[in-house]
Scaffold this active site. Structure first.
Site, short mmCIF file in Angstrom:
data_model
loop_
_atom_site.label_atom_id
_atom_site.label_comp_id
_atom_site.label_asym_id
_atom_site.label_seq_id
_atom_site.Cartn_x
_atom_site.Cartn_y
_atom_site.Cartn_z
CG ASP A 539 -0.14 0.00 2.53
OD1 ASP A 539 0.80 -0.82 2.64
OD2 ASP A 539 -0.45 0.78 3.44
CD GLU A 540 -0.98 4.88 3.05
OE1 GLU A 540 -1.98 5.58 3.30
OE2 GLU A 540 -0.10 4.63 3.89
#
Length: 855
Positions: A539-540
């Site tokens: 993620d991210e």
């Protein structure tokens, strides 16, 4: 770009301002006497999403700060990034993450004894909670040991954060205005006034176990059990029998025999022998006059039947000799196969013991998946044989700008390795944790977050690289390296790091992944619980990662490898890690954004050879248009765990109030009632408010498009709570954020209520009313007896002409009041008349009390 403005007020400057701080004792005296204060001035600025604040330094010490570019600096933790600037002889500089530095220049005039300096700044986004500020600011000088400003060396925000009381401090410039007004004592009083629903009787409370069974039928009479009863068990269920034996021995404070021969006064554990197939993890519980029978479809089902039996035991202050149980039959099975809890100890480590307690409480409420977020930018929390730097350096934060001995201090740790958040699970502890989880029928899912959120690993492997290079072992030095020297990539993550992405174009990065996964597999084997599922995070990842990497440019230049631009690098990495996991026979898990080909389309499931790919669907801010991703992934053939930020993020505040801990990016608050009313089978019914508090009446109209429906429900595995730990520094804070929200999560994960999805129905309100009664009467006292802490909601109260009226959120909580500012407390039983100017109130249950409200 945000602008930072600094205004400096310097008091009377004595001649002593020319004197420097030359010794450790002088530095300590200054830090102990001077005070550093943070303040929010306004969140309601013309530019949406921004706020204005200030930092004040008050010199109450006996030592002035010298003028000019003296060799001292102040370091502070601030989760909002403050851009670098120079004003009035001071520079303010962002270092990494939440770490900032204030240093003097030649133009600095000094700070005399008794004087103060105040720095005004603008930043984004807003700050409306005390817990957005971090403790343990410190000062360094002349290479001396850093000293923490004493007033900031505390978990009591009132010692270093100015009060947040004005509308411009409590409301956000968001949307067309913040509609989540701060909860007041008066509003809370009205909201918590008793309803018309009748209270459960003692007998009904005893039988209202959590989570609610699928079927429960009471029969006439009761059964008295004591320490004279035995546990009858076969060899196949010896582990479950020993667990029940241990629990009953603690309850009765006496020996309980574990036997295989049948007789009366027994609790009999058995696996189903019928031809009729029982669902996995299902069980029946039959309480008769002199025999209690628990029959499970499998050992997990027997274990859950044991939990239901234990839930029927009355709460006692001390060990008892015998108790009466209702004669009943329970036929039960879980709603979902995945009933999970995610725990982030990567950002702040809270210790081994609290993790063991979490496993025990999860088992009590029939949760079966523990997702351990073991790595982060701020820490690596698991010892990996052969890679000592991961924990020797990567598990500790301190003041070391070279990061040769520890990571940069973050999240309020301060300058010393003894500060909050430091530590890790040793190799032996992790194996013990796995065995503890196995005994409680919980699968541990380890997450190694890659390729973003990997700063701790990157810095640790750089330290390894330098150590082996100095030892003239260059080949070994490069073997697990995660970055390259000439990478000029320019990016900034959501958490304000510019160096946390593993270089996905280096073969050494995949050697590292394979090494870590291999060691994880071995630890799980040593624990007797083979690793089945590896969570890679995903993620991210910040935009701009790898843009300036020479290794990536070389990879892109190779023809016919599927990598034609930087945009192809993340899927390249995901595919390679998935392949490494598949070669080891492992299923793969990731956060949703790690598996999105475009914002609206997942990668094709067929490209992954893993036997299973699990997706945590989390980023469901409704107005952003991502709230349908759980359905998108399930329809694409992925197995989905609903992990919505709006409803199941336990790091969010439990009330819209500045004193409640937690971030609020997804929802202004998430209390136990909100978790209880999450409706996983009706995803869009949970779209109730936008981030600014506007009611959502038609989600499709809000987004301007049709919403996909769930076409492949077989891929909806279940639900999971998440607790991220940026603002959670201690074990006590952790358990306050976990409980009792975890109990409400378990209710929804195990049991589908008949009232779903209509949470406004009388049946739904009555169900919540009964659930909250059971919390107070049974579940929270049991938590306390097991040495676990928990949250209590504060009371509501009004004051009218000297008359004080108060109310509680949950039936059965005690209210206490104080008229001497907390020196003594009295029990509130009815409306009281108070002549004193200040009245403090709090909720209380056993040894736990809520935060104090003041009238």
């Amino acid at each position: 770009m945000r602008q930072i403005y600094i205004l400096i007020f310097i008091g009377f400057i004595s001649l002593n301002c020319k004197a420097a701080i030359n010794s450790q004792s002088e530095l300590a005296n200054f830090a102990n006497g001077a005070e550093l204060w943070f303040a929010v001035e306004s969140n309601l600025l013309a530019e949406p999403g921004t706020f204005k604040g200030s930092i004040s330094l008050i010199n109450k010490s006996a030592h002035p700060l010298p003028g000019g570019s003296a060799d001292w600096s102040i370091y502070l933790h601030m989760v909002r990034r403050l851009n670098s600037t120079e004003q009035a002889g001071l520079t303010l500089q962002h270092i990494q993450g939440d770490l900032h530095r204030i240093s003097p220049t030649e133009d600095f005039k000094g700070l005399a004894v008794g004087a103060q300096s105040q720095l005004h700044f603008h930043s984004a986004p807003w700050i409306i909670s005390y817990s957005d500020f971090m403790p343990r600011a410190f000062i360094v000088a002349h290479g001396l040991t850093p000293e923490i400003f004493a007033n900031t060396d505390s978990e009591d925000f009132s010692r270093f954060v100015r009060p947040l009381t004005k509308p411009q401090q409590l409301l956000r410039n968001i949307g067309d205005g913040d509609k989540f007004a701060t909860m007041t004592n008066q509003q809370r009083y009205k909201q918590q006034l008793p309803t018309d629903e009748p209270l459960l009787t003692d007998t009904q409370l005893q039988q209202r176990i959590i989570p609610t069974p699928q079927q429960s039928q009471t029969q006439p009479g009761s059964t008295t059990i004591s320490s004279q009863w035995q546990v009858n068990v076969s060899a196949a269920l010896e582990q479950e029998g020993q667990y029940l034996q241990q629990q009953l021995q603690q309850y009765f404070d006496g020996d309980i025999a574990l036997v295989q021969a049948k007789r009366k006064q027994q609790i009999r554990l058995a696996l189903s022998q019928t031809d009729e197939r029982m669902a996995a993890e299902s069980y029946t519980l039959q309480i008769n006059a002199d025999v209690i029978e628990i029959t499970g479809a499998d050992s997990a089902g027997v274990f859950y039947g044991i939990q239901s039996l234990l839930a029927l035991l009355p709460v006692t202050e001390r060990a008892t000799t015998k108790v009466r149980l209702p004669r009943l039959q329970i036929i039960d099975q879980p709603r979902y196969q995945w009933r999970g809890m995610h725990y982030d100890m990567g950002r702040n480590f809270h210790g081994f013991d609290v993790t063991l307690r979490l496993i025990e409480q999860m088992a009590r409420y029939k949760l079966n998946k523990l997702h351990l977020h073991l790595t982060e930018d701020e820490g690596w929390r698991l010892e990996i044989p052969g890679l000592p730097e991961l924990t020797e350096l990567g598990a500790f934060r301190c003041f070391d700008l070279t990061e040769q001995h520890c990571l940069l201090t973050q999240l309020g740790t301060g300058p010393h390795t003894s500060g909050s958040g430091n530590g890790y699970y040793s190799h032996e502890q992790y194996i013990q944790l796995l065995r503890h989880a196995r005994a409680h029928h919980i699968e541990v899912i380890p997450e190694i977050d890659l390729p973003g959120h990997a700063r701790a690993a990157i810095k640790a492997m750089e330290a390894r690289y330098q150590r082996l290079n100095l030892a003239e072992q260059p080949e070994q030095a490069n073997h697990y390296r995660l970055t390259e020297e000439h990478d000029q990539s320019d990016y900034l993550t959501v958490q304000n790091y510019n160096d946390n992405s593993v270089n996905v174009c280096l073969e050494s990065s995949y050697q590292f992944v394979d090494k870590v996964v291999g060691e994880l597999q071995q630890m799980h084997l040593d624990a007797g619980t083979p690793l089945r599922l590896f969570h890679m995070g995903g993620d991210e990842v910040a935009k701009g990662s790898w843009q300036g990497s020479p290794a990536c440019q070389q990879l892109i230049a190779i023809p016919d490898n599927g990598v034609n631009s930087v945009a192809d690098l993340k899927p390249y990495f995901i595919n390679r890690v998935a392949e490494l996991a598949a070669q080891r026979g492992l299923a793969l898990a990731a956060w949703e954004d790690g598996l999105m080909a475009t914002p609206a389309q997942p990668f094709a499931r067929e490209q992954f050879k893993n036997p299973q790919v699990v997706v945590n669907a989390w980023d469901n801010i409704w107005e952003w248009g991502y709230g349908d991703r759980a359905y998108l992934f399930a329809n694409a053939g992925y197995d989905v765990v609903q992990s919505p930020g709006t409803n199941l993020y336990f790091d969010h505040p439990q009330e819209a109030h500045p004193a409640e801990r937690g971030y609020y990016w997804a929802a202004r608050y998430t209390d136990t009632e909100k978790v209880f009313f999450y409706r996983p089978d009706h995803l869009y019914h949970n779209a109730e408010f936008t981030r600014d508090g506007s009611a959502i009446t038609d989600l499709a109209a809000l987004l301007g498009r049709e919403l996909p429906q769930l076409e492949k429900p077989q891929h909806m595995l279940g639900i999971q709570g998440q607790l991220w730990s940026e603002t959670v520094r201690t074990a006590a804070q952790l358990e306050q954020m976990l409980y009792p929200r975890l109990i409400a999560l378990a209710e929804r994960a195990w049991h589908k209520a008949s009232w779903e999805p209509d949470k406004a129905s009388s049946a739904a309100r009555n169900d919540w009313h009964q659930f909250s009664q059971r919390l107070v009467s049974y579940e929270l006292p049991k938590l306390q007896r097991s040495n676990s802490g928990h949250y209590l909601p504060p009371p509501g109260a009004i004051r009218d002409n000297g008359i004080v009226k108060a109310s509680t959120a949950w039936p059965g909580l005690t209210i206490e009041y104080s008229v001497d500012q907390g020196q003594s407390w009295q029990r509130y039983q009815q409306v009281i008349t108070v002549v004193q100017q200040h009245v403090w109130l709090r909720s209380r249950l056993g040894e736990v009390s809520s935060r104090v409200i003041k009238l």
